[in-house]
Write a protein that holds these residues in place. Sequence first.
Motif, PDB file in Angstrom:
ATOM      1  N   TYR A 123       0.816  -1.206   0.000  1.00  0.00           N
ATOM      2  CA  TYR A 123       0.000   0.000   0.000  1.00  0.00           C
ATOM      3  C   TYR A 123       0.854   1.261   0.000  1.00  0.00           C
ATOM      4  N   SER A 124       2.065   1.162   0.529  1.00  0.00           N
ATOM      5  CA  SER A 124       2.982   2.291   0.406  1.00  0.00           C
ATOM      6  C   SER A 124       3.339   2.514  -1.063  1.00  0.00           C
ATOM      7  N   ARG A 125       3.590   1.415  -1.769  1.00  0.00           N
ATOM      8  CA  ARG A 125       3.896   1.513  -3.208  1.00  0.00           C
ATOM      9  C   ARG A 125       2.674   2.013  -3.981  1.00  0.00           C
ATOM     10  N   ALA A 126       1.494   1.576  -3.588  1.00  0.00           N
ATOM     11  CA  ALA A 126       0.277   2.033  -4.260  1.00  0.00           C
ATOM     12  C   ALA A 126       0.073   3.528  -4.068  1.00  0.00           C
ATOM     13  N   LEU A 127       0.313   4.017  -2.851  1.00  0.00           N
ATOM     14  CA  LEU A 127       0.192   5.449  -2.597  1.00  0.00           C
ATOM     15  C   LEU A 127       1.210   6.243  -3.407  1.00  0.00           C
ATOM     16  N   SER A 128       2.422   5.688  -3.529  1.00  0.00           N
ATOM     17  CA  SER A 128       3.442   6.349  -4.336  1.00  0.00           C
ATOM     18  C   SER A 128       3.028   6.412  -5.801  1.00  0.00           C
ATOM     19  N   THR A 129       2.413   5.334  -6.293  1.00  0.00           N
ATOM     20  CA  THR A 129       1.954   5.301  -7.692  1.00  0.00           C
ATOM     21  C   THR A 129       0.864   6.340  -7.928  1.00  0.00           C
ATOM     22  N   ILE A 130      -0.070   6.444  -6.981  1.00  0.00           N
ATOM     23  CA  ILE A 130      -1.131   7.441  -7.118  1.00  0.00           C
ATOM     24  C   ILE A 130      -0.547   8.852  -7.070  1.00  0.00           C
ATOM     25  N   GLY A 131       0.466   9.037  -6.209  1.00  0.00           N
ATOM     26  CA  GLY A 131       1.132  10.335  -6.161  1.00  0.00           C
ATOM     27  C   GLY A 131       1.774  10.694  -7.493  1.00  0.00           C
ATOM     28  N   ASP A 132       2.390   9.714  -8.146  1.00  0.00           N
ATOM     29  CA  ASP A 132       2.964   9.948  -9.480  1.00  0.00           C
ATOM     30  C   ASP A 132       1.873  10.345 -10.470  1.00  0.00           C
ATOM     31  N   ASN A 133       0.746   9.666 -10.414  1.00  0.00           N
ATOM     32  CA  ASN A 133      -0.361   9.984 -11.322  1.00  0.00           C
ATOM     33  C   ASN A 133      -0.837  11.420 -11.139  1.00  0.00           C
ATOM     34  N   ILE A 134      -1.037  11.804  -9.887  1.00  0.00           N
ATOM     35  CA  ILE A 134      -1.540  13.152  -9.606  1.00  0.00           C
ATOM     36  C   ILE A 134      -0.511  14.200 -10.023  1.00  0.00           C
ATOM     37  N   ALA A 135       0.767  13.948  -9.710  1.00  0.00           N
ATOM     38  CA  ALA A 135       1.815  14.911 -10.049  1.00  0.00           C
ATOM     39  C   ALA A 135       1.972  15.091 -11.559  1.00  0.00           C
ATOM     40  N   ASN A 136       1.654  14.062 -12.323  1.00  0.00           N
ATOM     41  CA  ASN A 136       1.832  14.116 -13.784  1.00  0.00           C
ATOM     42  C   ASN A 136       0.524  14.235 -14.540  1.00  0.00           C
ATOM     43  N   ALA A 137      -0.500  14.741 -13.859  1.00  0.00           N
ATOM     44  CA  ALA A 137      -1.822  14.849 -14.492  1.00  0.00           C
ATOM     45  C   ALA A 137      -1.779  15.709 -15.756  1.00  0.00           C
ATOM     46  N   GLN A 138      -0.883  16.699 -15.790  1.00  0.00           N
ATOM     47  CA  GLN A 138      -0.792  17.592 -16.946  1.00  0.00           C
ATOM     48  C   GLN A 138       0.459  17.330 -17.794  1.00  0.00           C
ATOM     49  N   THR A 139       1.159  16.251 -17.525  1.00  0.00           N
ATOM     50  CA  THR A 139       2.381  15.945 -18.283  1.00  0.00           C
ATOM     51  C   THR A 139       2.030  15.284 -19.612  1.00  0.00           C
ATOM     52  N   PRO A 140       2.411  15.883 -20.741  1.00  0.00           N
ATOM     53  CA  PRO A 140       2.109  15.268 -22.043  1.00  0.00           C
ATOM     54  C   PRO A 140       2.756  13.894 -22.172  1.00  0.00           C
ATOM     55  N   GLY A 141       1.998  12.936 -22.656  1.00  0.00           N
ATOM     56  CA  GLY A 141       2.531  11.601 -22.901  1.00  0.00           C
ATOM     57  C   GLY A 141       2.544  10.683 -21.694  1.00  0.00           C
ATOM     58  N   TYR A 142       2.157  11.196 -20.538  1.00  0.00           N
ATOM     59  CA  TYR A 142       2.154  10.349 -19.342  1.00  0.00           C
ATOM     60  C   TYR A 142       0.899   9.481 -19.358  1.00  0.00           C
ATOM     61  N   ALA A 143       1.088   8.174 -19.216  1.00  0.00           N
ATOM     62  CA  ALA A 143      -0.037   7.237 -19.170  1.00  0.00           C
ATOM     63  C   ALA A 143      -0.310   6.851 -17.714  1.00  0.00           C
TER      64      ALA A 143
ATOM     65  N   ARG B 249     -10.919  10.178  -9.508  1.00  0.00           N
ATOM     66  CA  ARG B 249     -10.658   8.753  -9.324  1.00  0.00           C
ATOM     67  C   ARG B 249      -9.386   8.540  -8.506  1.00  0.00           C
ATOM     68  N   GLU B 250      -8.372   9.342  -8.771  1.00  0.00           N
ATOM     69  CA  GLU B 250      -7.125   9.216  -8.011  1.00  0.00           C
ATOM     70  C   GLU B 250      -7.355   9.558  -6.538  1.00  0.00           C
ATOM     71  N   ALA B 251      -8.198  10.555  -6.283  1.00  0.00           N
ATOM     72  CA  ALA B 251      -8.486  10.930  -4.894  1.00  0.00           C
ATOM     73  C   ALA B 251      -9.195   9.797  -4.162  1.00  0.00           C
ATOM     74  N   ALA B 252     -10.123   9.139  -4.874  1.00  0.00           N
ATOM     75  CA  ALA B 252     -10.827   8.015  -4.258  1.00  0.00           C
ATOM     76  C   ALA B 252      -9.872   6.860  -3.971  1.00  0.00           C
ATOM     77  N   ASP B 253      -8.985   6.574  -4.930  1.00  0.00           N
ATOM     78  CA  ASP B 253      -8.003   5.503  -4.712  1.00  0.00           C
ATOM     79  C   ASP B 253      -7.028   5.868  -3.599  1.00  0.00           C
ATOM     80  N   LEU B 254      -6.690   7.149  -3.535  1.00  0.00           N
ATOM     81  CA  LEU B 254      -5.786   7.591  -2.479  1.00  0.00           C
ATOM     82  C   LEU B 254      -6.385   7.337  -1.105  1.00  0.00           C
ATOM     83  N   LEU B 255      -7.658   7.665  -0.938  1.00  0.00           N
ATOM     84  CA  LEU B 255      -8.338   7.433   0.331  1.00  0.00           C
ATOM     85  C   LEU B 255      -8.422   5.939   0.630  1.00  0.00           C
ATOM     86  N   ARG B 256      -8.713   5.143  -0.382  1.00  0.00           N
ATOM     87  CA  ARG B 256      -8.846   3.702  -0.191  1.00  0.00           C
ATOM     88  C   ARG B 256      -7.535   3.075   0.258  1.00  0.00           C
TER      89      ARG B 256
END
Length: 441
Positions: A15-35, A408-415
């Motif tokens: 879950y620490s890794r999952a939180l880190s992944t969600i953090g990457d998603n949120i930080a790169n929400a406006q990054t072109p080419g980020y999937a 969706r990221e906020a919901a996953d973050l809380l979960r």
Amino acid sequence: MSDLLGIGASGLRAYSRALSTIGDNIANAQTPGYARRTLELQENQAASNMPLYRSSIKPGGVQITGITRSVDAWLIADARVSSGDAERSGIRLDWLERVEGALSDKSNGISTALTKLFTTADQLSADPSNQALRAQFLQSVDDVASGFRTAAKQLEGMADGVAGAADAAVDQFNTNLSALEEINVGLRKARPGSTNQASLLDERDRLLDKLSAQAGVTATFDQHGAVTLRATASGDTLVSGGVVTPIAVTAGADGRLSYSIGGTPMPIATGTLAGYAEAANHIADQRAGLDTMAMQFANELNNAHQAGVDDGGNPGAPLFSGTSAANLTSTGLNPSQLAVGNATSGNGNMLAIGGMRGAGNPESQWAGHLASQAQATASARAHDAAAATRADAASAARSSVSEIDIDREAADLLRFQQAYSAAARTIQVARETMQALLAAI
């Protein structure tokens, strides 16, 4: 008790890794080419005496199987194809609009000068001795020549501009090819399912997007995600097995562009490079057409003027000299050398020159040339609008799969925060239970 501690510890790691992944998603929400990335988790099964019997397998917490990227290969391919078409049409339209501006009367004054020349000829036929009208006629001749030279110079500058832009685009294309091979090297070394691999795959896709927008390319992937890249139109290999094969561009004497790879001609049908080639072809055609019209008009008017006589009874001298629009000049006659009359009357030659107006005359030919250019520009504008609309739709469809939804990221973050807290509480319970057992001994 050790199983309870293991379960809690595995949960904290996952879950620490999952939180880190969600953090990457949120930080790169406006990054072109980020999937968008998703951490894949599965049940970690503990050892058992009967591993083939499900009921005997005891849970052992959770384990991470890897990180997956939210992508759709078909939508990505479609977006790249439509992007290449949009880039090609956009480049072509941009230069056609510049050509239209260079040929316009506002830029060179050819239409105004032609009208003035024939209008003055009509006026001279009514007042052949008017020195002011004679000077005005000769000035119109010089204005026409100057207009053709101005248009030719502008078109020549555009040809050089297209060649320079294409050369820079080819350099950037080759740079992207080299960068793609560097990504290939990294992908072959990256651990499958790792964050590093996901980052490399994002960068790989960004480079492929750029290369597709520059020229038509076809990509195939190995088990590591490394790319073998080929030119779509010719099938030539651009990147494969650690080898990068750059392309080159050559401008002909008339400004037309040709691309090659390893010295062999290479057709390019889409992307910015194709747009530059099409623009160069159009400019070359317009330069040739301008030369033809300039010399045709000069020859017609020279012949008409030489059919008359000047004030001294001498045959009319040529009004123009030169071999192309770029070097067309007036011969600098003075008003007394203007062949206003002919063998039969004092204004006969101006009557003949004024009579050149009509179907197929220089004025209408030039107007038709401008109309043809305007039609080509309008057609390019319509094609560009359609290509841009398709590219936008394809990009939106691709983004609908890969883009970051903050809600969706906020919901996953809380979960996952709650799951992390639960895993921590599991370890705490195991600790408290162990302390209670030790205290009871």
